[in-house]
Design a protein around this motif. Structure first.
Motif, PDB file in Angstrom:
ATOM      1  N   HIS A   1       0.838  -1.200   0.000  1.00 18.54           N
ATOM      2  CA  HIS A   1       0.000   0.000   0.000  1.00 18.54           C
ATOM      3  C   HIS A   1       0.875   1.253   0.000  1.00 18.54           C
ATOM      4  CE1 HIS A   1      -2.695   3.110   1.620  1.00 18.54           C
ATOM      5  NE2 HIS A   1      -3.717   2.346   1.249  1.00 18.54           N
ATOM      6  N   LEU A   2       1.893   1.268   0.841  1.00 21.00           N
ATOM      7  CA  LEU A   2       2.787   2.421   0.908  1.00 21.00           C
ATOM      8  C   LEU A   2       3.516   2.642  -0.410  1.00 21.00           C
ATOM      9  CD1 LEU A   2       4.311   1.855   4.452  1.00 21.00           C
ATOM     10  CD2 LEU A   2       2.615   3.557   3.792  1.00 21.00           C
TER      11      LEU A   2
ATOM     12  N   GLU B   1      10.414   9.232  -1.450  1.00 14.50           N
ATOM     13  CA  GLU B   1       9.757   8.713  -2.649  1.00 14.50           C
ATOM     14  C   GLU B   1       8.331   9.235  -2.787  1.00 14.50           C
ATOM     15  OE1 GLU B   1      10.146   4.547  -2.047  1.00 14.50           O
ATOM     16  OE2 GLU B   1      12.326   4.553  -2.376  1.00 14.50           O
ATOM     17  N   ALA B   2       7.665   9.465  -1.668  1.00 18.81           N
ATOM     18  CA  ALA B   2       6.289   9.960  -1.710  1.00 18.81           C
ATOM     19  C   ALA B   2       6.219  11.458  -1.942  1.00 18.81           C
ATOM     20  CB  ALA B   2       5.574   9.611  -0.401  1.00 18.81           C
TER      21      ALA B   2
ATOM     22  N   ILE C   1      11.139   4.191   6.501  1.00 16.38           N
ATOM     23  CA  ILE C   1      10.283   5.376   6.501  1.00 16.38           C
ATOM     24  C   ILE C   1      10.953   6.578   5.865  1.00 16.38           C
ATOM     25  CG2 ILE C   1      10.948   6.131   8.827  1.00 16.38           C
ATOM     26  CD1 ILE C   1       7.430   6.232   7.241  1.00 16.38           C
ATOM     27  N   ASP C   2      12.247   6.774   6.087  1.00 13.96           N
ATOM     28  CA  ASP C   2      12.920   7.922   5.472  1.00 13.96           C
ATOM     29  C   ASP C   2      12.892   7.815   3.951  1.00 13.96           C
ATOM     30  OD1 ASP C   2      13.486   9.179   7.856  1.00 13.96           O
ATOM     31  OD2 ASP C   2      15.434   8.210   8.088  1.00 13.96           O
ATOM     32  N   ASN C   3      13.130   6.628   3.447  1.00 17.98           N
ATOM     33  CA  ASN C   3      13.063   6.429   1.998  1.00 17.98           C
ATOM     34  C   ASN C   3      11.661   6.707   1.481  1.00 17.98           C
ATOM     35  OD1 ASN C   3      15.723   5.620   2.089  1.00 17.98           O
ATOM     36  ND2 ASN C   3      15.284   3.436   1.958  1.00 17.98           N
TER      37      ASN C   3
ATOM     38  N   ALA D   1       8.498   6.465  12.618  1.00 20.53           N
ATOM     39  CA  ALA D   1       9.048   7.812  12.477  1.00 20.53           C
ATOM     40  C   ALA D   1       9.799   8.251  13.717  1.00 20.53           C
ATOM     41  CB  ALA D   1       7.931   8.806  12.160  1.00 20.53           C
ATOM     42  N   LEU D   2       9.438   7.706  14.890  1.00 14.37           N
ATOM     43  CA  LEU D   2      10.136   8.013  16.134  1.00 14.37           C
ATOM     44  C   LEU D   2      11.063   6.884  16.560  1.00 14.37           C
ATOM     45  CD1 LEU D   2       8.895  10.745  16.633  1.00 14.37           C
ATOM     46  CD2 LEU D   2       8.157   9.967  18.872  1.00 14.37           C
ATOM     47  N   ASP D   3      11.287   5.924  15.665  1.00 12.88           N
ATOM     48  CA  ASP D   3      12.216   4.828  15.930  1.00 12.88           C
ATOM     49  C   ASP D   3      11.836   4.060  17.185  1.00 12.88           C
ATOM     50  OD1 ASP D   3      14.265   3.328  14.941  1.00 12.88           O
ATOM     51  OD2 ASP D   3      15.881   4.536  15.817  1.00 12.88           O
TER      52      ASP D   3
END
Length: 237
Positions: free
Chosen positions: A107-108, A216-217, A210-212, A151-153
């Motif tokens: 989905h992402l 990309e988004a 998440i950083d990638n 996002a907050l690891d």
């Protein structure tokens, strides 16, 4: 597992605060709250949510699922996380994976604009805690929660415990909402793909780059900063 919030009319509500991060700190309370549909929340339940600091409600459901009212002191935002992308959903609906973490990463990757809209709504909401929900507070809500925790690891173990809270709350949800949440079916579907609920979520979470994905988004800087600092509650690293 973090205990559920005690709110009249909710059986699967919990604060995403208090979860262990890799750096040894914990996530802050009263920023993001996850829950199921709000149709059963009574006046005392809304009072409790307001007292807890909730000022915005974000409904992740499809337009045809819309139900219930949110009292006027609260901002009410609807963002369709699923969408009607038949080409994407058909295989997941056919084999049951739509109700599990087994669809999250796809989905992402394939529908990044869907989550981008949700994160933009989270980032741009008025001051105060945000409650986001779908119908069961399990799958769509689980996807958004996973992204916020990553996002907050937040550690994998803590993130898995949060996800498994919906299984722990399933019986209470069934009694409150007068419907089955198909716990055994979820186990069976995951088993066919070689997973248990916790292993399916853990595998997804540990492969969520998440950083990638932010890059990309094409997520704008302001939204990205708001999400990675939980709306300024956590210092940037």
């Amino acid at each position: 597992m973090k205990p559920a919030l005690t709110i009249n009319g909710l059986a699967n509500a919990r604060d995403l605060g208090g979860l262990e991060r890799v750096d040894g700190t914990t996530t802050p309370d009263r920023i993001f709250i996850r829950a199921e549909r709000l149709d059963e929340v009574d006046a005392s339940g809304w009072e409790a949510l307001l007292a807890y600091g909730v000022r915005t409600v974000i409904d992740l459901r499809r337009p045809d699922e819309s139900s219930g009212e949110v009292p006027s002191p609260l901002a009410h935002v609807r963002v369709d996380l699923d969408g009607d992308d038949v080409g994407f959903w058909a295989p997941y609906e056919a084999d049951g994976r739509w109700g599990t973490p087994l669809y999250y990463l796809a989905h992402l990757q394939e529908l990044p604009h869907r989550l981008s809209e949700v994160l933009t709504a989270l980032a741009s909401a008025d001051d105060g805690a945000i409650l986001f929900h779908c119908s069961a507070g399990w799958d769509r809500t689980g996807l958004v929660a996973a992204v916020l925790l990553r996002a907050l690891d937040v550690t994998s173990d803590a993130a898995v415990r949060d996800y498994m809270g919906s299984f722990a709350n399933a019986e209470r949800m069934a009694l409150l909402h007068r419907r089955s949440f198909e716990v055994e079916e979820r186990h069976q579907i995951l088993g066919r793909f070689g997973h248990t609920p916790d292993s399916a979520f853990r595998d997804m979470y540990e492969n969520l780059r998440i950083d990638n994905w932010f890059t990309e988004a094409g997520l704008d800087r302001e939204t990205r900063t708001a999400i990675t600092t939980w709306r300024g509650a956590v210092p940037r690293t």
